[in-house]
Design a protein around this motif. Structure first.
Motif, PDB file in Angstrom:
ATOM      1  N   ILE A 513       5.182   8.594  -5.515  1.00 14.22           N
ATOM      2  CA  ILE A 513       4.870   7.906  -4.246  1.00 14.22           C
ATOM      3  C   ILE A 513       4.918   6.404  -4.969  1.00 14.22           C
ATOM      4  O   ILE A 513       4.152   6.367  -5.141  1.00 14.22           O
ATOM      5  CB  ILE A 513       3.266   8.159  -3.238  1.00 14.22           C
ATOM      6  CG1 ILE A 513       3.507  10.018  -2.896  1.00 14.22           C
ATOM      7  CG2 ILE A 513       3.872   7.497  -2.150  1.00 14.22           C
ATOM      8  CD1 ILE A 513       2.209  10.022  -2.780  1.00 14.22           C
ATOM      9  N   PRO A 514       6.265   5.724  -4.549  1.00 11.33           N
ATOM     10  CA  PRO A 514       6.039   4.212  -4.276  1.00 11.33           C
ATOM     11  C   PRO A 514       4.993   3.168  -3.948  1.00 11.33           C
ATOM     12  O   PRO A 514       5.061   1.585  -4.249  1.00 11.33           O
ATOM     13  CB  PRO A 514       7.456   4.209  -4.397  1.00 11.33           C
ATOM     14  CG  PRO A 514       8.526   5.092  -3.607  1.00 11.33           C
ATOM     15  CD  PRO A 514       7.064   6.311  -2.970  1.00 11.33           C
ATOM     16  N   TYR A 515       5.245   4.147  -2.830  1.00 11.92           N
ATOM     17  CA  TYR A 515       4.836   2.697  -1.758  1.00 11.92           C
ATOM     18  C   TYR A 515       3.117   2.948  -1.818  1.00 11.92           C
ATOM     19  O   TYR A 515       2.667   4.100  -2.142  1.00 11.92           O
ATOM     20  CB  TYR A 515       4.856   3.212  -0.610  1.00 11.92           C
ATOM     21  CG  TYR A 515       6.339   3.195   0.020  1.00 11.92           C
ATOM     22  CD1 TYR A 515       7.355   1.588   0.077  1.00 11.92           C
ATOM     23  CD2 TYR A 515       7.919   4.317  -0.069  1.00 11.92           C
ATOM     24  CE1 TYR A 515       8.336   1.623   0.183  1.00 11.92           C
ATOM     25  CE2 TYR A 515       8.735   4.018  -0.042  1.00 11.92           C
ATOM     26  CZ  TYR A 515       9.053   2.458   0.385  1.00 11.92           C
ATOM     27  OH  TYR A 515      11.254   2.374   0.542  1.00 11.92           O
ATOM     28  N   TYR A 516       2.610   2.231  -1.479  1.00 10.28           N
ATOM     29  CA  TYR A 516       1.188   1.712  -1.130  1.00 10.28           C
ATOM     30  C   TYR A 516       0.711   1.083   0.184  1.00 10.28           C
ATOM     31  O   TYR A 516       0.385   0.384   0.334  1.00 10.28           O
ATOM     32  CB  TYR A 516       0.636   0.818  -2.462  1.00 10.28           C
ATOM     33  CG  TYR A 516      -1.135   1.306  -2.251  1.00 10.28           C
ATOM     34  CD1 TYR A 516      -1.550   2.043  -3.505  1.00 10.28           C
ATOM     35  CD2 TYR A 516      -2.053  -0.589  -2.101  1.00 10.28           C
ATOM     36  CE1 TYR A 516      -2.892   1.716  -2.554  1.00 10.28           C
ATOM     37  CE2 TYR A 516      -3.431  -0.088  -1.820  1.00 10.28           C
ATOM     38  CZ  TYR A 516      -4.242   1.212  -1.963  1.00 10.28           C
ATOM     39  OH  TYR A 516      -5.112   0.959  -1.948  1.00 10.28           O
ATOM     40  N   LYS A 525      -3.990   8.321  -2.109  1.00  7.39           N
ATOM     41  CA  LYS A 525      -2.658   9.594  -2.431  1.00  7.39           C
ATOM     42  C   LYS A 525      -2.007   8.746  -3.887  1.00  7.39           C
ATOM     43  O   LYS A 525      -0.997  10.089  -4.249  1.00  7.39           O
ATOM     44  CB  LYS A 525      -2.317  10.323  -1.296  1.00  7.39           C
ATOM     45  CG  LYS A 525      -3.013  11.668  -0.649  1.00  7.39           C
ATOM     46  CD  LYS A 525      -2.741  11.967   0.444  1.00  7.39           C
ATOM     47  CE  LYS A 525      -3.144  13.016   1.490  1.00  7.39           C
ATOM     48  NZ  LYS A 525      -2.377  14.135   2.319  1.00  7.39           N
ATOM     49  N   ALA A 526      -1.338   7.725  -3.351  1.00  2.00           N
ATOM     50  CA  ALA A 526      -0.641   6.750  -3.562  1.00  2.00           C
ATOM     51  C   ALA A 526      -1.094   6.245  -5.050  1.00  2.00           C
ATOM     52  O   ALA A 526      -0.286   5.691  -6.024  1.00  2.00           O
ATOM     53  CB  ALA A 526       0.078   5.645  -2.583  1.00  2.00           C
ATOM     54  N   TYR A 527      -2.085   5.924  -4.976  1.00  2.00           N
ATOM     55  CA  TYR A 527      -2.761   5.037  -5.406  1.00  2.00           C
ATOM     56  C   TYR A 527      -2.584   4.912  -7.476  1.00  2.00           C
ATOM     57  O   TYR A 527      -1.993   3.994  -7.863  1.00  2.00           O
ATOM     58  CB  TYR A 527      -4.002   4.969  -5.727  1.00  2.00           C
ATOM     59  CG  TYR A 527      -5.184   3.810  -5.942  1.00  2.00           C
ATOM     60  CD1 TYR A 527      -4.373   2.466  -5.969  1.00  2.00           C
ATOM     61  CD2 TYR A 527      -6.732   3.792  -6.402  1.00  2.00           C
ATOM     62  CE1 TYR A 527      -5.798   1.566  -6.183  1.00  2.00           C
ATOM     63  CE2 TYR A 527      -7.301   2.829  -6.426  1.00  2.00           C
ATOM     64  CZ  TYR A 527      -6.716   1.793  -6.582  1.00  2.00           C
ATOM     65  OH  TYR A 527      -7.935   0.602  -6.838  1.00  2.00           O
ATOM     66  N   HIS A 528      -2.559   6.232  -7.777  1.00  2.00           N
ATOM     67  CA  HIS A 528      -2.767   6.199  -9.198  1.00  2.00           C
ATOM     68  C   HIS A 528      -1.533   7.312  -9.100  1.00  2.00           C
ATOM     69  O   HIS A 528      -0.988   8.331 -10.536  1.00  2.00           O
ATOM     70  CB  HIS A 528      -3.955   7.310  -9.969  1.00  2.00           C
ATOM     71  CG  HIS A 528      -4.705   6.234 -10.312  1.00  2.00           C
ATOM     72  ND1 HIS A 528      -5.647   6.425  -9.047  1.00  2.00           N
ATOM     73  CD2 HIS A 528      -4.974   5.212 -10.776  1.00  2.00           C
ATOM     74  CE1 HIS A 528      -6.791   5.737  -9.436  1.00  2.00           C
ATOM     75  NE2 HIS A 528      -6.080   4.895  -9.900  1.00  2.00           N
ATOM     76  N   ASN A 529      -0.526   7.030  -8.532  1.00  2.00           N
ATOM     77  CA  ASN A 529       0.757   7.918  -8.402  1.00  2.00           C
ATOM     78  C   ASN A 529       1.920   7.826  -7.766  1.00  2.00           C
ATOM     79  O   ASN A 529       3.252   8.255  -7.327  1.00  2.00           O
ATOM     80  CB  ASN A 529       0.762   9.325  -7.697  1.00  2.00           C
ATOM     81  CG  ASN A 529      -0.490  10.677  -7.641  1.00  2.00           C
ATOM     82  OD1 ASN A 529       0.015  10.715  -8.983  1.00  2.00           O
ATOM     83  ND2 ASN A 529      -1.356  10.761  -6.726  1.00  2.00           N
ATOM     84  N   GLY A 530       1.899   6.860  -8.785  1.00  2.00           N
ATOM     85  CA  GLY A 530       3.220   5.847  -8.784  1.00  2.00           C
ATOM     86  C   GLY A 530       3.623   4.411  -8.659  1.00  2.00           C
ATOM     87  O   GLY A 530       4.225   3.750  -8.697  1.00  2.00           O
ATOM     88  N   PRO A 531       2.786   3.516  -7.755  1.00  2.00           N
ATOM     89  CA  PRO A 531       2.262   2.201  -7.939  1.00  2.00           C
ATOM     90  C   PRO A 531       1.906   1.678  -9.286  1.00  2.00           C
ATOM     91  O   PRO A 531       1.981   1.899 -10.111  1.00  2.00           O
ATOM     92  CB  PRO A 531       1.088   1.416  -7.183  1.00  2.00           C
ATOM     93  CG  PRO A 531       1.380   2.812  -5.908  1.00  2.00           C
ATOM     94  CD  PRO A 531       1.810   4.420  -6.940  1.00  2.00           C
TER      95      PRO A 531
END
Length: 611
Positions: A513-516, A525-531
């Protein structure tokens, strides 16, 4: 003229050195629950309360009153419209200053953070007219906006130059006037302040504020200090233009004096003191600034709280330590090694060495959370690593088992213990032999390209491409051979390296997930999965220096850090917590993060000083 919607995102912050701070936007309109002109810790450095939220201020010229304040009410009402008169905004080391062009007059307003105390000084200077201001007061945690509350506010005047504001008969804040002024009793509530940035985050976003009185100056200048406790005025400090002095100055804003000694605040606005962030940040914040006494104070305080080999993850408001992270004690050993390299302070190492041995004993034998299997460290429960996001009691990246960076830190710690024991004559354990066993078992992390992110309790590998494998290369002692290290680094560069640091997950992963953005669940859900996390740039630079060895190519690594340096230059020295992993790489999370600055500062120094 800056439009108010744009202004809501243009934030400034002045840390006070106590855990407290002063913060708002450049047009004076609060857009976060965390904004406030005086936010003061009630249990230093913890339990930060917003007390003076803002000022409704104006200039009276020939019986006409011109507001310089701006607020947003009920989603879409901006009132008053002081932003229309704002000509310029200046940020200094410990001050911010505004210049307003008003009909027939020019007004300069300056707010100074009095470092080391919970106080600010405000100075108004106009070429004509009188200044009027009405303080808007609250008394609540900076995490939680309030619409209604029990109790009442009051104030009392002492000698016409000191005004004490009370909440339920408790003194909470003082106004000390340096110039004579009319004190006009009001007692008004202002309803439904709207905080857009918190609304977008799914947090508290509406608030009511109380105005106990207004002040009207006698002449066209006015000066006063707002404080809790005691205060000492600070002289104005201008920011350095060169990046090294700038980062050096700003890095010290996270070093605060608490009730029980020194501490490191992980990030502003909302983070408190965190063990992992403390030890990772210590080299850039303290050692590079030669603040060794403060470092020893922090290390001793943490080790006094050692529990079964584990150091505190964080602290509750009542100072009770919380034990979660299994990597914190290992980061502490790495930091102590760095301390010794900087200072050669053998006596301090001797004084704390038994604590280090206690960590190793508990990790080698197991402590109920940490378990040893053929030398590798496995852990039960979550969240135990730095990838610790969770919502509704559910961990986003549990990584339960043997995490690759934890075991890299474990090998590194054992080798450091071997190194330090030779200086102090300690020979009860053969740390080198223990480290060799870890190194032998570490091959279980070897993937076809790079390293597995973790092994579960059944030794099944996780194939996620994450930056955690980087630490097997970058730490002072590496458990992998150079050929594997180069292969791993190429994978990281291909999949994760970005202009502002390292992404936390490969774009090829279905969980990426690129967006935070959005509410707490969406963000976690995004925190450590793309940013992108800027702090990881430090370990990347360490790995490149270790493997490259070509001085010319190492100097070109400054190109990798240049985007972060530009952010710091344009943001008064601060670097945010994370960036979104898609152009234009929108800043997100905390606007000023300790380890983002620390690791950037450390990386620049390592590159420039390489020979």
């Amino acid at each position: 003229m800056i439009e108010p919607e744009q202004c809501e995102e243009l934030e400034w912050i002045l840390p006070l050195g106590t855990g407290g701070y002063s913060s708002s936007t450049i047009c004076g309109m609060n857009s976060r629950t965390y904004h406030g002109l005086l936010v003061s810790p009630q249990n230093p450095p913890h339990m930060r309360f917003v007390i003076l939220s803002k000022l409704e201020d104006s200039l009276i010229v020939r019986d006409e009153e011109y507001p310089i304040s701006t607020n947003r009410y009920n989603f879409n009402v901006y009132h008053p419209e002081g932003y229309k008169f704002l000509q310029s905004f200046i940020r200094g080391g410990n001050f911010v200053s505004w210049i307003y062009n008003l009909p027939g007059a020019t007004l300069r307003k300056t707010l100074i953070a009095n470092k080391g105390t919970n106080s600010i000084t405000l100075i108004y200077e106009s070429d004509k007219g009188k200044i009027k201001l009405c303080p808007l007061i609250t008394y609540r945690s900076h995490h939680l906006a309030l619409k209604s509350r029990p109790g009442f506010f009051d104030y009392k005047i002492i000698d016409n130059n000191l005004i004490k504001i009370l909440y339920n008969n408790k003194e909470i804040i003082n106004f000390e006037l340096s110039n004579p002024a009319k004190i006009l009793s009001s007692g008004y509530w202002y309803y439904n302040f709207f905080y857009r940035l918190d609304y977008e985050r799914g947090e508290n976003f509406l608030e009511d504020l109380y105005n106990p009185f207004c002040l009207e100056s006698i002449g066209n200048t006015f000066q006063f200090t707002v404080y809790q406790g005691e205060y000492k005025r600070s002289s104005i400090v201008h920011l350095k233009k060169d990046i090294i002095p700038l980062l050096s100055y700003t890095s010290k804003d996270f070093v605060v004096k608490g009730k029980y000694g020194w501490a490191i605040i992980a990030g502003y606005h909302w983070f408190d003191e965190w063990g992992r962030d403390t030890f990772i940040s210590m080299e850039g914040l303290l050692f590079l600034n030669a603040l060794y006494d403060i470092a020893r104070n922090i290390i001793n305080r943490y080790f006094s709280l050692l529990e079964k080999g584990m150091l505190p993850n964080n602290f509750l408001y009542n100072d009770e330590p919380v034990y979660l992270g299994i990597d914190i004690s290992l980061w502490a050993i790495n930091t102590i090694y760095k301390y010794f390299i900087y200072t050669n302070d053998t006596e301090f190492i001797k004084s704390i060495f038994q604590y280090l041995v206690e960590i190793v004993e508990n990790y080698w034998k197991g402590n109920g959370i940490v378990h040893n299997y053929n030398g590798l460290i496995f852990h039960k429960g979550y969240p135990r690593t730095w990838m610790d996001a969770q919502y509704s009691d559910e961990s986003v990246t549990p990584r339960e088992g043997a995490a690759v960076e934890v075991n890299a830190l474990w090998y590194n710690a054992l080798m450091i213990m071997d190194f330090l024991s030779s200086f102090i004559g300690y020979n009860e354990y053969n740390f080198k032999e223990m480290a060799n066993q870890v190194k032998s078992s570490f091959s279980m992390f070897y993937a076809e390209n790079g390293l597995y992110d973790f092994l579960d309790w059944n030794l099944r590998p996780d194939h996620s491409i994450r930056p955690n494998q980087l630490f097997a290369i970058s730490l002072p002692y590496s458990p992998i051979e150079e050929k594997k290290a180069k292969e791993t680094l190429l994978l990281i560069e291909r999949e994760l390296l970005r202009p502002y640091g390292l992404s936390t997950l490969s774009k090829k992963d279905p969980r990426y997930i690129p967006y935070y953005r959005g509410n707490r669940e969406s963000r976690d859900k995004a925190y450590h999965n793309g940013p992108i996390w800027p702090w990881l740039i430090g370990s990347y630079i360490d790995a490149k220096i270790k493997l490259e060895k070509n001085p010319i190519k190492i100097k070109t690594l400054l190109n990798n850090i240049e985007p972060l340096l530009n952010v710091a230059i344009n943001n008064a020295g601060y670097i945010p917590e994370i960036f979104e992993d898609i152009p234009p790489y929108r800043q997100a999370g905390c606007i000023a993060q300790a380890w983002s600055i620390s690791e950037t500062f450390r990386s620049v120094n390592n590159i420039l000083n390489y020979s």
